[in-house]
Design an enzyme around this catalytic site. Sequence first.
Site, PDB file in Angstrom:
ATOM      1  N   GLY A   1       0.812  -1.209   0.000  1.00 49.95           N
ATOM      2  CA  GLY A   1       0.000   0.000   0.000  1.00 49.95           C
ATOM      3  C   GLY A   1       0.844   1.257   0.000  1.00 49.95           C
TER       4      GLY A   1
ATOM      5  CE1 TYR B   1      -9.758  -0.561   8.324  1.00 51.61           C
ATOM      6  CE2 TYR B   1     -10.242   0.604  10.372  1.00 51.61           C
ATOM      7  CZ  TYR B   1      -9.395   0.337   9.319  1.00 51.61           C
ATOM      8  OH  TYR B   1      -8.171   0.972   9.253  1.00 51.61           O
TER       9      TYR B   1
ATOM     10  CB  SER C   1      -7.491   0.450  12.981  1.00 49.58           C
ATOM     11  OG  SER C   1      -8.470   1.404  13.347  1.00 49.58           O
TER      12      SER C   1
ATOM     13  N   GLY D   1      -1.587   7.115   1.921  1.00 50.67           N
ATOM     14  CA  GLY D   1      -1.016   8.169   2.753  1.00 50.67           C
ATOM     15  C   GLY D   1       0.025   7.670   3.730  1.00 50.67           C
TER      16      GLY D   1
END
Length: 240
Positions: free
Chosen positions: A9, A148, A135, A13
């Site tokens: 990835g 998620y 996360s 960002g």
Amino acid sequence: MKKFALITGASGGIGAATAERLAREGWNLYLHYNRNEDKIIELITNLKKYNIELIPIHADLNTTAGVQILSTSVFQLDAIVYSCGTAPYGLFTDLDDKTMEDMLQLHVKSPLLLIRNLLPKLMRNATSQIVLVSSIWGQTGAACEVMYSTVKGAQIAFIKALSKETARSGTRVNCVAPGAVNTNMLDRFTAEELEELASDIPLGRLAESTEIADAIAFLLSEKSTYITGQVLAINGGWYT
């Protein structure tokens, strides 16, 4: 001796910020991407000033075939940073089967398969590192982000277990758990919603990608040689 890190990835960002941070430290980089080839080209252009090896690899990690392509495209390897993912927003009862399957593939099955395939290359070194970008929701869960939260929680369980298996081989395994980060993952929210979100965070603002990259670089560095199996929370005090 040259050091090589794989960043999945890398067009995102956090991935791009991590590439910049590691490039400054002299790491040679495998830069994985799927759809955003233009951003990878731009990233490579920006990183050429560091006189390192930059190897772009296109692979769709939503598929097992993509994992195999990526696995066989990596040779010398000292570190893996798994930093790709998506976060659908909505009620769990509205989630369709395809989205659930895609989330499990990208966030759970693909990193497990990739790391399993590449561990022998990592273990050729006296020391090596793996960092997954999990996360805050993998730690505490979130309404409207149930899937998620589930897959990010699975990543945390994975690093805790794998770290115990690989410690004697010199491979340290950790993850970072960012809170709200100023990336395109938050594009679905309005400016007012983001302002309200920031007001709920004790430090009063969103994180920047560079702050997550700094934490990843720390976990890959000689300053963290006695840290493994840990979750480094980077959330501005939002969840402690």
